[in-house]
Design an enzyme around this catalytic site. Sequence first.
Site, mmCIF file in Angstrom:
data_model
loop_
_atom_site.group_PDB
_atom_site.id
_atom_site.type_symbol
_atom_site.label_atom_id
_atom_site.label_comp_id
_atom_site.label_asym_id
_atom_site.label_seq_id
_atom_site.Cartn_x
_atom_site.Cartn_y
_atom_site.Cartn_z
ATOM 1 C CG ASP A 1 -53.136 18.134 41.635
ATOM 2 O OD1 ASP A 1 -53.119 18.514 41.567
ATOM 3 O OD2 ASP A 1 -52.673 17.972 42.414
ATOM 4 C CE LYS B 1 -54.888 21.823 39.734
ATOM 5 N NZ LYS B 1 -53.993 21.962 40.712
HETATM 6 P P1 IMP Z 1 -55.839 15.016 44.529
HETATM 7 O O1 IMP Z 1 -55.492 12.932 45.650
HETATM 8 O O2 IMP Z 1 -54.260 14.702 44.206
HETATM 9 O O3 IMP Z 1 -56.313 15.025 43.538
HETATM 10 O O4 IMP Z 1 -56.122 15.637 45.054
HETATM 11 C C1 IMP Z 1 -57.076 16.876 45.876
HETATM 12 C C2 IMP Z 1 -57.454 17.612 46.620
HETATM 13 O O5 IMP Z 1 -55.669 18.603 46.471
HETATM 14 C C3 IMP Z 1 -58.539 19.063 46.507
HETATM 15 O O6 IMP Z 1 -59.729 18.374 46.671
HETATM 16 C C4 IMP Z 1 -58.008 20.040 46.724
HETATM 17 O O7 IMP Z 1 -58.007 20.160 47.998
HETATM 18 C C5 IMP Z 1 -56.741 19.489 46.713
HETATM 19 N N1 IMP Z 1 -56.027 20.571 45.476
HETATM 20 C C6 IMP Z 1 -55.985 20.136 44.413
HETATM 21 N N2 IMP Z 1 -55.098 20.961 43.290
HETATM 22 C C7 IMP Z 1 -55.386 22.131 44.266
HETATM 23 C C8 IMP Z 1 -55.850 23.753 43.601
HETATM 24 O O8 IMP Z 1 -55.213 23.782 42.225
HETATM 25 N N3 IMP Z 1 -56.055 24.504 44.684
HETATM 26 C C9 IMP Z 1 -56.490 24.581 45.708
HETATM 27 N N4 IMP Z 1 -56.399 23.081 45.975
HETATM 28 C C10 IMP Z 1 -56.374 22.218 45.219
#
Ligand code: IMP
Length: 182
Positions: A105, A133
């Site tokens: 994300d 994403k």
């Molecule tokens: P980042 O550090 O922002 O890249 O977050 C990644 C983490 O956020 C993932 O391992 C998920 O646990 C959570 N996450 C991000 N998007 C989603 C989603 O659409 N559904 C469920 N969990 C999400």
Amino acid sequence: MNDFIQEILIDEQEIDGICSKIAADISRDYANSQKKLLLLCILKGSVVFMGELMKKITVPVEIDFMKVSSYGSGTSSAGKINILLDLHRGDLEDIDIVIVEDIIDSGRTLSHLTEYLKLKGAHSVRTCTLLDKPSRREVNFNADYVGKIIPDKFVIGFGLDYDEKYRALPFVGVLRPEYVKN
Ligand code: IMP
Ligand code: MG
């Protein structure tokens, strides 16, 4: 279909194909490595993906787990990474790590973890994600193995949760907004 699902984004058959493709890529890339290959599952969301992937990889693998927190309980990132369960091994200089993540994300979790494991002394660190994403990125980060790029929608199933629910669904779906607490 379940009433909390707005749309099925990736069905079981497509997920199976994605897992097969990534497993084949990893098997090819590490076929001639002299080091041990460690699949490092990031709990809890990646556990289903990791289970599929490890069955399909044709080179010897070891597995381990780390737990980090980035999301709290909602659908937006807290922006800060805490290590809740660490990797403890004395032989990291002999290990090629592939971090297995459910979704990227903001990019903060994997960019932080990659640096952390390199600093800890791993021979190499690559990353693998079922979903990506890219439109949500807050830090410059790209995974080495990406299953599928998806739009900016909150998804559940195949390990992914909303408030610890829906992880056991066999497909990836979009959660209906009225099921999100404000
Ligand atoms: P980042 O550090 O922002 O890249 O977050 C990644 C983490 O956020 C993932 O391992 C998920 O646990 C959570 N996450 C991000 N998007 C989603 C989603 O659409 N559904 C469920 N969990 C999400
Ligand atoms: Mg996660």
